[in-house]
Motif scaffolding. Structure first.
Motif, PDB file in Angstrom:
ATOM      1  N   ASP A 140       0.810  -1.224   0.000  1.00  0.00           N
ATOM      2  CA  ASP A 140       0.000   0.000   0.000  1.00  0.00           C
ATOM      3  C   ASP A 140       0.841   1.271   0.000  1.00  0.00           C
ATOM      4  O   ASP A 140       0.585   2.200  -0.746  1.00  0.00           O
ATOM      5  CB  ASP A 140      -0.946   0.019   1.203  1.00  0.00           C
ATOM      6  N   ASP A 141       1.831   1.336   0.873  1.00  0.00           N
ATOM      7  CA  ASP A 141       2.632   2.557   0.958  1.00  0.00           C
ATOM      8  C   ASP A 141       3.995   2.253   1.560  1.00  0.00           C
ATOM      9  O   ASP A 141       4.326   1.113   1.859  1.00  0.00           O
ATOM     10  CB  ASP A 141       1.908   3.637   1.773  1.00  0.00           C
ATOM     11  N   ILE A 142       4.781   3.333   1.736  1.00  0.00           N
ATOM     12  CA  ILE A 142       6.112   3.201   2.327  1.00  0.00           C
ATOM     13  C   ILE A 142       6.046   3.564   3.807  1.00  0.00           C
ATOM     14  O   ILE A 142       5.437   4.564   4.175  1.00  0.00           O
ATOM     15  CB  ILE A 142       7.106   4.136   1.603  1.00  0.00           C
ATOM     16  N   ASN A 143       6.670   2.749   4.625  1.00  0.00           N
ATOM     17  CA  ASN A 143       6.832   3.086   6.037  1.00  0.00           C
ATOM     18  C   ASN A 143       8.104   3.937   6.145  1.00  0.00           C
ATOM     19  O   ASN A 143       9.216   3.424   6.045  1.00  0.00           O
ATOM     20  CB  ASN A 143       6.945   1.815   6.881  1.00  0.00           C
ATOM     21  N   THR A 167       3.449  14.157   2.152  1.00  0.00           N
ATOM     22  CA  THR A 167       4.251  14.195   3.381  1.00  0.00           C
ATOM     23  C   THR A 167       5.433  13.228   3.290  1.00  0.00           C
ATOM     24  O   THR A 167       6.528  13.539   3.767  1.00  0.00           O
ATOM     25  CB  THR A 167       3.386  13.840   4.601  1.00  0.00           C
ATOM     26  N   ASP A 168       5.211  12.085   2.655  1.00  0.00           N
ATOM     27  CA  ASP A 168       6.294  11.109   2.483  1.00  0.00           C
ATOM     28  C   ASP A 168       7.356  11.632   1.520  1.00  0.00           C
ATOM     29  O   ASP A 168       8.562  11.419   1.724  1.00  0.00           O
ATOM     30  CB  ASP A 168       5.740   9.771   1.984  1.00  0.00           C
ATOM     31  N   LYS A 169       6.913  12.315   0.473  1.00  0.00           N
ATOM     32  CA  LYS A 169       7.878  12.878  -0.490  1.00  0.00           C
ATOM     33  C   LYS A 169       8.743  13.945   0.177  1.00  0.00           C
ATOM     34  O   LYS A 169       9.958  14.002  -0.052  1.00  0.00           O
ATOM     35  CB  LYS A 169       7.127  13.456  -1.695  1.00  0.00           C
ATOM     36  N   LEU A 170       8.123  14.765   1.010  1.00  0.00           N
ATOM     37  CA  LEU A 170       8.894  15.780   1.743  1.00  0.00           C
ATOM     38  C   LEU A 170       9.893  15.133   2.692  1.00  0.00           C
ATOM     39  O   LEU A 170      11.043  15.579   2.812  1.00  0.00           O
ATOM     40  CB  LEU A 170       7.939  16.690   2.528  1.00  0.00           C
ATOM     41  N   SER A 171       9.469  14.066   3.342  1.00  0.00           N
ATOM     42  CA  SER A 171      10.371  13.339   4.250  1.00  0.00           C
ATOM     43  C   SER A 171      11.559  12.767   3.489  1.00  0.00           C
ATOM     44  O   SER A 171      12.702  12.801   3.970  1.00  0.00           O
ATOM     45  CB  SER A 171       9.620  12.209   4.959  1.00  0.00           C
ATOM     46  N   LEU A 172      11.301  12.247   2.299  1.00  0.00           N
ATOM     47  CA  LEU A 172      12.380  11.682   1.488  1.00  0.00           C
ATOM     48  C   LEU A 172      13.397  12.755   1.072  1.00  0.00           C
ATOM     49  O   LEU A 172      14.604  12.515   1.076  1.00  0.00           O
ATOM     50  CB  LEU A 172      11.796  11.022   0.234  1.00  0.00           C
ATOM     51  N   TYR A 179      -1.178  17.229  -7.652  1.00  0.00           N
ATOM     52  CA  TYR A 179      -0.023  16.349  -7.468  1.00  0.00           C
ATOM     53  C   TYR A 179       1.268  17.108  -7.751  1.00  0.00           C
ATOM     54  O   TYR A 179       1.382  17.839  -8.727  1.00  0.00           O
ATOM     55  CB  TYR A 179      -0.104  15.127  -8.383  1.00  0.00           C
ATOM     56  N   LYS A 180       2.256  16.908  -6.888  1.00  0.00           N
ATOM     57  CA  LYS A 180       3.579  17.503  -7.086  1.00  0.00           C
ATOM     58  C   LYS A 180       4.616  16.389  -7.195  1.00  0.00           C
ATOM     59  O   LYS A 180       4.673  15.503  -6.347  1.00  0.00           O
ATOM     60  CB  LYS A 180       3.942  18.424  -5.920  1.00  0.00           C
ATOM     61  N   SER A 181       5.422  16.457  -8.245  1.00  0.00           N
ATOM     62  CA  SER A 181       6.516  15.492  -8.358  1.00  0.00           C
ATOM     63  C   SER A 181       7.574  15.830  -7.312  1.00  0.00           C
ATOM     64  O   SER A 181       7.638  16.951  -6.805  1.00  0.00           O
ATOM     65  CB  SER A 181       7.129  15.558  -9.761  1.00  0.00           C
ATOM     66  N   GLU A 188       9.706  18.624  -8.539  1.00  0.00           N
ATOM     67  CA  GLU A 188       9.100  19.946  -8.350  1.00  0.00           C
ATOM     68  C   GLU A 188       9.303  20.456  -6.926  1.00  0.00           C
ATOM     69  O   GLU A 188       9.456  21.650  -6.689  1.00  0.00           O
ATOM     70  CB  GLU A 188       7.602  19.851  -8.674  1.00  0.00           C
ATOM     71  N   MET A 189       9.323  19.548  -5.959  1.00  0.00           N
ATOM     72  CA  MET A 189       9.425  19.926  -4.549  1.00  0.00           C
ATOM     73  C   MET A 189      10.871  20.116  -4.092  1.00  0.00           C
ATOM     74  O   MET A 189      11.127  20.631  -3.003  1.00  0.00           O
ATOM     75  CB  MET A 189       8.748  18.852  -3.679  1.00  0.00           C
TER      76      MET A 189
END
Length: 441
Positions: A195-198, A231-236, A262-264, A267-268
């Motif tokens: 489902d998602d990344i921890n 939020t996960d993309k920002l954390s990465l 949606y932001k790639s 882009e962030m």
């Protein structure tokens, strides 16, 4: 592209969209509609006759040749395996026109080597496509490649040269797994759920194994179909700065996401931490072998040095055809047509899943890849055998895992790109029977 070719393309679009269903307007009307001369209209009509789109009844008019589209789907298989555009959906006639124009425009360039980074005109067009998706970059950071597979290969060679490590999720894009296995790359694995990344677990792997690159498909993941939370993309990105690694963002299905919010990750990113990959194989066709990579300035020369050894230049004709295809407006028209048709099929798939698979978990994303999560009791060899007997085509989920990887989940991946609408529901009913008869007790 000449005026008559533009008019011919517009007429093909109007025919395909059902605006003209039986016959075309008379020549005088078309001269007014397109604001061109009679000779231009006549040239456009002759082009359509050559392409077998219309025929002329002397002194009466020009009539549309109708094709029986049901004849195109005579295959008795249920193809849930293919994710590339069906050949029946591709505008070959228009592409051939672009090919003819390209040969005329590029005949001198065929006998010389072009620039390693690709056509400047095409890079400008790609830059504009990115800007439509709110992705802003400089032309000198764009390198045109023979598909994203070549870009990944070159990046892999850069890592091998410097003995650098890459982190990949499992499951992931099967060709990335092949690169790691066949080039014997230094790598580490993050075993994600379906489902998602921890993020905490992910950071622990980064801390302990210190990769220099992280390969991700944040949008419409292959094979899972998931899209990463902002939020996960920002954390990465914070992790990339903290632990000094580059994120390879493979956005090969970005065109199928029409969510303007949606932001790639690119882009962030404010710190040159992201390498952005884009492919056209799902909108155009895989055989075109065209894609591009957007690199941090510090990596451009290293990438170009290796690319020059790999193939000197990306195919000039493919680049020129794509340039003509984009500037004529055909790319946007064809892209929107493919996406709309795909969305309609995916909605049918979703309805069928909700009707027949109430006792199973599946990704409900309305996009490209949809997976049905399977219980551990499923005997996968028996399932594939039953599916084969029922003439159901699906991809083997195990190729999305590196060989001998022990912690894999069992799932069935479904794509609707190459299956007719009237077969989707029947196909899912057959799949359910195959699953039920493949359980080990």
């Amino acid at each position: 592209m000449k005026k008559y070719q533009i008019i011919a393309n517009l007429l093909i679009q109007y025919i395909d969209e059902g605006y003209y269903t039986n016959r075309l307007p008379n020549i005088r009307e078309m001269m007014k509609i397109f604001n061109v001369s009679q000779s231009t209209i006549n040239q456009a009509l002759q082009q359509l006759i050559k392409l077998n789109k219309i025929y002329n009844k002397p002194n009466i008019g020009y009539f549309i040749i109708t094709k029986n589209t049901s004849d195109l789907d005579t295959n008795d298989y249920f193809d849930f395996s293919t994710s590339s555009t069906s050949w029946t959906d591709f505008p070959f006639e228009s592409y051939i026109q672009c090919l003819e124009t390209s040969f005329k425009n590029e005949k001198q360039n065929l006998f010389t080597y072009g620039t390693v980074t690709g056509s400047n005109l095409l890079k400008q067009s790609f830059k504009m496509i990115l800007e439509d998706d709110q992705i802003f970059t400089k032309e000198e950071q764009i390198v045109i490649t023979s598909g994203t597979q070549q870009a990944l290969h070159i990046l892999s060679l850069m890592m091998i040269n410097n003995n650098e490590k890459i982190l990949v999720e499992q499951p992931t894009y099967h060709q990335m797994n092949h690169l790691i296995e066949r080039l014997n790359m230094n790598h580490t694995i993050y075993n994600r759920n379906l489902d998602d990344i921890n993020i905490l677990e992910f950071e622990n792997i980064i801390k302990s194994d210190r990769p220099k690159y992280v390969y991700l498909m944040p949008r419409l993941h292959n094979p899972l179909g998931t899209t990463m939370k902002e939020t996960d993309k920002l954390s990465l990105l914070k992790m990339a700065n903290k632990y000094d690694f580059y994120i390879i963002e493979d956005d090969y299905l970005g065109d199928f996401e029409k969510n303007n919010s949606y932001k790639s990750i690119y882009e962030m990113d404010n710190n040159e931490r992201v390498i952005y990959l884009k492919s056209f194989s799902k909108i155009m066709f895989p055989g075109q072998r065209l894609g591009f990579v957007v690199l941090p300035i510090t990596l451009v020369q290293k990438f170009v040095d290796i690319k020059e050894i790999v193939d000197i230049q990306t195919n000039v004709i493919s680049q020129s055809i794509m340039q003509t295809f984009i500037t004529s407006g055909l790319y946007n028209y064809h892209k929107n047509k493919i996406i709309d048709k795909h969305r309609h099929k995916v909605n049918i798939l979703r309805q069928s899943l909700n009707k027949h698979f109430t006792n199973y978990e599946f990704n409900d994303n309305h996009k490209m890849h949809t997976i049905i999560k399977l219980p551990k009791s499923i005997n996968m060899n028996a399932l594939y055998n039953n599916l084969y007997k029922s003439k159901i085509l699906v991809d083997d989920y195990q190729k999305n895992y590196i060989k001998n990887f022990k912690n894999n989940y069992k799932f069935l991946k479904l794509n609707t790109t190459n299956i007719s609408e009237n077969k989707i529901d029947i196909g899912l009913q057959l799949i359910k029977k195959c699953i039920n008869s493949s359980k080990s007790f």
